[in-house]
Scaffold this active site. Structure first.
Site, PDB file in Angstrom:
ATOM      1  N   HIS A  22     -19.548 -39.176   5.768  1.00 15.62           N
ATOM      2  CA  HIS A  22     -20.221 -40.176   4.960  1.00 15.62           C
ATOM      3  C   HIS A  22     -19.586 -40.302   3.577  1.00 15.62           C
ATOM      4  O   HIS A  22     -19.827 -41.270   2.854  1.00 15.62           O
ATOM      5  CB  HIS A  22     -21.692 -39.756   4.836  1.00 15.62           C
ATOM      6  CG  HIS A  22     -22.575 -40.745   4.172  1.00 15.62           C
ATOM      7  ND1 HIS A  22     -22.377 -41.181   2.888  1.00 15.62           N
ATOM      8  CD2 HIS A  22     -23.666 -41.392   4.609  1.00 15.62           C
ATOM      9  CE1 HIS A  22     -23.315 -42.043   2.564  1.00 15.62           C
ATOM     10  NE2 HIS A  22     -24.098 -42.185   3.595  1.00 15.62           N
ATOM     11  N   CYS A  23     -18.742 -39.330   3.190  1.00 10.19           N
ATOM     12  CA  CYS A  23     -18.332 -39.281   1.778  1.00 10.19           C
ATOM     13  C   CYS A  23     -16.888 -39.693   1.521  1.00 10.19           C
ATOM     14  O   CYS A  23     -16.641 -40.698   0.873  1.00 10.19           O
ATOM     15  CB  CYS A  23     -18.558 -37.871   1.245  1.00 10.19           C
ATOM     16  SG  CYS A  23     -20.281 -37.370   1.337  1.00 10.19           S
ATOM     17  N   ILE A  24     -15.936 -38.893   2.019  1.00  4.38           N
ATOM     18  CA  ILE A  24     -14.537 -39.043   1.594  1.00  4.38           C
ATOM     19  C   ILE A  24     -13.957 -40.425   1.940  1.00  4.38           C
ATOM     20  O   ILE A  24     -13.222 -40.987   1.133  1.00  4.38           O
ATOM     21  CB  ILE A  24     -13.648 -37.913   2.172  1.00  4.38           C
ATOM     22  CG1 ILE A  24     -14.326 -36.546   1.997  1.00  4.38           C
ATOM     23  CG2 ILE A  24     -12.260 -37.913   1.554  1.00  4.38           C
ATOM     24  CD1 ILE A  24     -14.490 -36.084   0.576  1.00  4.38           C
TER      25      ILE A  24
END
Ligand SMILES: NC(=O)c1ccc[n+]([C@@H]2O[C@H](COP(=O)([O-])OP(=O)(O)OC[C@H]3O[C@@H](n4cnc5c(N)ncnc54)[C@H](O)[C@@H]3O)[C@@H](O)[C@H]2O)c1
Length: 418
Positions: free
Chosen positions: A260-262
């Site tokens: 979900h982030c990088i």
């Protein structure tokens, strides 16, 4: 019912956060729009592996944690922490609609003296430019009537050494009093709190952490592509560099970014920077290299089939091993497996997958583990539950995109590594 803390969003971030506060003796209400998730929590059943059901059940039975779909639960709390998704739109621009909608639901219920903290990863300026004006439609003024801060979540799901409790918590308030109020709350539950001068500094720090990862992963991914041409083992090179006790931090190449982030967060900054006539070139370049990795891996798989089995991708039967975005988790968000499976299918291959943590993925169901039944096996995610020596033994060809087979199989013509 009086509760100390409300957490909006009972997901990968909200659930461990709730546990940490409840373990510290606070009473917590989780507010989530998903009625199934809410009912599960109230039965003591966790949908987030980092919070085992056994532990959740004790907290629920002890009256420390409950969940609801009803925002009216906010009337009775001292603090409201927002842990909601911040995705990108289909045009790859920040999509704050989920956060905005939730803040619109909070505003009419906001009370004097309450603390509101945004935990979702986002661009610098979100707390002040987006959250504050909506909350102030209540007639209350931030910094005077209520406290407002940003405190980024740094949890790494599946990790047990660094957790929500012992990872230092950054806090940047709208005013010094807001910072202090938020810091005081977090100090009651987490080991270390790091106060910052503003929400913007805290927002940008979180982005820096994720951009740092994206850029360094791109660096080794670019090196992996060069190493393939030069016939050098990139894994050997990275492991050798790791022996330097200072000045080097290890990042591993792979089939592409996931989670979900990088893959997402850096582009929040790219978007915001344009407002300042600024182009974040490192982020764009890293995005380009990382986005190309599934294509590079497809060509690697094609070469392995050609040279190892005199077969083409078209008509081959392939087993993708591991579809979660990283080892030993069940999270498939943005997993590079999706792109790789899509590319292999487009090239005419018949693709099945096996993942001990993921029963269904992209319209497919995890098949029984029988590596010998395929023309080739592609390791996309290296879950520790798989015996890789046994895999090399049984499979006809293994394309190892994670160095899961290590030194095993090198030179036997069976294992093809990124
Ligand atoms: N997952 C991670 O590893 C991680 C780590 C650090 C930071 N973050 C950031 O934390 C934020 C939350 O991510 P997550 O992974 O916990 O998300 P998630 O998708 O796991 O959970 C979000 C929850 O919010 C609920 N929800 C959606 N709209 C709602 C609404 N209007 N009101 C109440 N609930 C609503 C959903 O039903 C879901 O249960 C994101 O900004 C993310 O970038 C995530």
């Amino acid at each position: 019912m009086k509760r100390d803390v409300a957490i909006i969003g009972a997901g990968y971030v909200g659930m461990p956060l709730a546990q940490v506060f409840a373990d510290a003796g606070k009473s917590v209400v989780l507010v989530d729009v998903d009625a199934v998730v809410v009912a599960g929590i109230n039965r003591g059943e966790s949908h987030i592996p980092d919070v085992p059901s056994g532990q959740l059940k004790k907290l629920v039975d002890g009256g420390r944690v409950n969940a609801t779909t009803d925002y009216d639960a906010l009337d009775e709390v001292d603090a409201i922490l927002i842990a909601l998704p911040t995705p990108l739109s289909s045009q790859r621009e920040p999509d704050l609609s989920i956060v905005r909608r939730a803040v619109e639901d909070i505003a009419p219920r906001l009370r004097k003296g309450q603390l509101v903290v945004l935990e979702s990863t986002t661009y610098p300026g979100t707390t002040r430019e987006c959250v504050q004006p909506i909350l102030e439609t209540s007639g209350l003024v931030a910094g005077t009537d209520f406290y407002l801060a940003f405190s980024p979540e740094r949890v790494d799901p599946g990790r047990t050494d660094w957790t929500t409790r012992n990872t230092p918590k950054l806090v940047g308030g709208l005013t010094p009093a807001c910072t202090e109020r938020a810091a005081e709350l977090y100090r009651s539950a987490v080991e270390t709190v790091v106060p910052l001068s503003s929400p913007e500094a805290a927002e940008l720090t979180k982005l820096l952490e994720n951009i740092f990862r994206a850029v360094n992963i791109a660096l080794v991914n670019e090196l992996a592509q060069l190493c393939e041409r030069m016939d050098i083992d990139v894994w050997e090179v990275v492991e050798a560099a790791e022996t330097k006790p200072f000045g080097f931090m290890s990042f591993k190449p792979g089939p592409g970014l996931g989670g979900h982030c990088i893959p997402i967060d850096p582009f929040y900054l790219t978007w915001k920077a344009r407002e300042y006539d600024f182009y974040t070139e490192f982020i764009e370049l890293a995005g380009k290299i990382n986005a190309n990795m599934p294509y590079f891996c497809r060509s690697l798989i094609s070469q392995a089939l050609n040279h190892g089995a005199q077969k083409s991708l078209k008509g081959s039967r392939l087993l993708v091993l591991g579809v979660a975005y990283k080892a030993d988790v069940d999270d498939v968000r943005e997993s590079p497996a999706e792109k790789i499976i899509q590319l292999l299918r487009k090239a005419g291959a018949e693709v099945a997958y096996h993942d001990p943590h993921v029963a269904e993925f992209d319209g497919l169901q995890s098949v029984e583990y029988k590596p010998e039944s395929y023309d080739g096996v592609v390791i996309v995610t290296a879950h520790t539950a798989i015996d890789y020596d046994d895999l090399v033994e049984r499979a006809e060809i293994v394309v190892d995109l994670r160095n899961a087979t290590g030194r095993n199989g090198i030179g036997n013509g069976k294992v093809w590594k990124l």
